[in-house]
Enzyme design. Structure first.
Site, short mmCIF file in Angstrom:
data_model
loop_
_atom_site.label_atom_id
_atom_site.label_comp_id
_atom_site.label_asym_id
_atom_site.label_seq_id
_atom_site.Cartn_x
_atom_site.Cartn_y
_atom_site.Cartn_z
CB CYS A 1 -0.91 -0.04 1.23
SG CYS A 1 -1.75 1.50 1.56
N GLY B 1 -3.89 -9.06 -11.89
CA GLY B 1 -4.31 -9.57 -10.58
C GLY B 1 -3.12 -9.75 -9.66
CG HIS C 1 -26.22 25.40 -2.93
ND1 HIS C 1 -26.23 24.63 -4.07
CD2 HIS C 1 -26.07 26.70 -3.33
CE1 HIS C 1 -26.13 25.43 -5.13
NE2 HIS C 1 -26.03 26.69 -4.70
#
Ligand code: FAD
Length: 460
Positions: free
Chosen positions: A38, A263, A436
């Site tokens: 990672c 993979g 918003h």
């Protein structure tokens, strides 16, 4: 309680820290660098390179944002890689600092189980054996290799080498349009590489909802990435003028490099598992139950090596579950809500059921959609491609899944993850006032659209 953790990826290092925080005496054995795939060869390096390539794509749009550009902006791969190394380095130091802070002992070397309580570490200067009450195997995975496409590290490369290139390839053939293949396709294309992607399955990112795949395919096409789906890369030959790859559709692609991303293979060989009696599955995955226990009492396994969902945050969660059980707080893993993100441009994120999964399970469902181009914020950002799709159970209005392709999808998905985990109805999302102008308004409108109640949509 003494715990030995084999492997310091996001599974192993998180488990180690949590165990130490709960009072265990922890030793971590790591062959390479803390952070695992990672941090060193996966999530963080790719996202750092993506940050460079996305910035470059923004630079190309500067005039539309109101800037005059006088000089040329030229990407420099060496500098991009240098920045990536710095980013990784900071995180590596961070993990080592945390280990020191929580008194986790880090031993460098290759570990191998010699019993259910012992790991032998082999190092150049000799070896030593770590003894523990419990062992957590967190050895992760590596790029899978196809015999017809053997990696040579230069012309035929895996994701690992793609993160260490010294120049931007003029052309690149990527074998595999899964998550990693598509992320690299976007990175290199933005930097100017001619990219071709070949995928055996009928669509790109085939595990996603089909509408999302189709939208990504359209976006890849807009970037002039050539994508062949339902096509096999049959063989490869390195010649003087480039790498020649023959496809099953009869085409021959000549490229500077071929990146194979088909993979992952599991790091479960040569670490003593068979000898001590830890059961493995047919793919080499370490078999575990929902408490992350292997077939051998006292030995746990977590993360990619267990062959489940190959994501960093899943590995970390499994680590917490294993530690919980070791330390006496009963814990089982729950995979029902796992948000997943794909860092293509635009990003993809999903949680819960895909539409085809709802159909396969015989669930009657409704869908709602909302296009980013209908949001003021998306226009302000100049990122209007993509949409949000909500799937809800017809009778109960219960949220079943959310699929997003568009700006900041990876951040937006977590509102849906919480709603799904809490068993909320689509109406709960629709009735919640959303600030918003934000991209999150899109999820509210997609939820409203499930019942045909979205405001910012044309009459159907
Ligand atoms: P790993 O991270 O593979 O760590 C295992 C560690 O064990 C390694 O450091 C290894 O050196 C060590 N080890 C192995 N054998 C031994 C031994 N015998 N002795 C000592 N040490 C050993 N996931 C996401 O969630 N998000 C993303 O954006 C993402 N992007 C990715 C991009 C790429 C290019 C790749 C390749 C992967 C990506 N992943 C992503 C997947 C993610 O990296 C993995 O799911 C995650 O790293 C698995 O963690 P792990 O701890 O199980 O194993």
């Amino acid at each position: 309680m003494k715990i030995a953790v084999l492997g310091a990826g996001p599974g192993g290092y998180v488990a180690a820290l949590k165990a130490a925080q709960m009072g265990a005496e922890v030793t971590v054995i790591e062959n390479e660098e803390v952070g695992g795939t990672c941090l060193n060869k996966g999530c963080i390096p790719t996202k750092t390179m993506l940050a460079s390539s996305e910035l470059y794509s923004k630079v190309k749009e500067l005039s539309s944002f109101g800037f005059d550009l006088n000089g040329e902006v030229v990407p420099n791969m060496e500098k991009i890689i240098e920045r990536k190394r710095k980013v990784v380095d900071v995180q590596v130091k961070g993990i080592k600092g945390l280990f020191r802070s929580w008194s986790v002992e880090l031993k460098n070397g290759r570990g191998e189980l010699v019993s259910d309580r012992e790991i032998r570490i082999s190092k150049a200067e000799g070896g030593e054996t770590v003894t523990a009450d419990r062992i957590i195997v967190a050895t992760g995975s590596r790029p899978a290799e196809i015999p017809t496409f053997p990696y040579d590290g230069k012309n035929i490369i895996s994701s690992t080498e793609a993160l260490e290139l010294d120049s931007i390839p003029k052309s690149l053939l990527i074998v595999g349009a899964g998550v990693i293949g598509c992320e690299f396709a976007c990175i290199f294309r933005e930097l100017g590489t001619e990219v071709t992607v070949v995928e055996l399955l009928p669509r790109a990112v085939a595990t996603e909802d089909e509408e999302i795949s189709r939208l990504l395919e359209r976006e890849l096409k807009k970037k002039k990435i050539k994508l062949f789906t339902g096509v096999k890369a049959e063989n490869v030959e390195v010649k003087e003028d480039g790498v020649h790859t023959v496809l099953s559709n009869g085409r021959e692609i000549i490229s500077d490099k071929v990146l194979v991303s088909i993979g992952r293979a599991f790091n479960s060989d040569g670490i003593g598992l068979e000898a001590v009696g830890v059961e493995k599955g047919p793919r080499g995955d370490v078999r575990v139950n929902n408490r992350m226990e292997t077939s051998l009492s006292g030995v746990y396994a977590i993360g990619d090596v267990t062959g489940g969902i190959l994501l960093a945050h899943v590995a970390s969660k499994e680590g917490l579950v294993a530690v919980g059980n070791i330390m006496g707080t009963e814990s089982v893993i729950d995979y029902s809500v796992v948000p997943a993100a794909i860092f293509t441009s635009p990003e993809i994120a999903s949680v819960g059921l895909r539409e085809h999964q709802a159909s396969e399970r015989g669930i009657e469902y409704l869908t709602g959609h909302f296009q980013f181009r209908a949001l003021g914020k998306a226009h302000a950002m100049g990122e209007i491609s993509g949409m949000i799709k909500v799937i809800a159970e017809k009778d109960t209005d219960r949220l079943l899944g959310v699929h997003i392709i568009g700006p900041h999808a990876s951040d937006l998905i977590h509102e849906a993850a919480v709603a799904l985990r809490a068993g909320l109805k689509v109406k709960d999302i629709a009735d919640t006032i959303h600030a918003h102008p934000t991209l999150s308004e899109g999820l509210m409108e997609a939820a409203e659209d499930v019942h045909g109640e979205a405001v910012h949509v044309p009459k159907k």
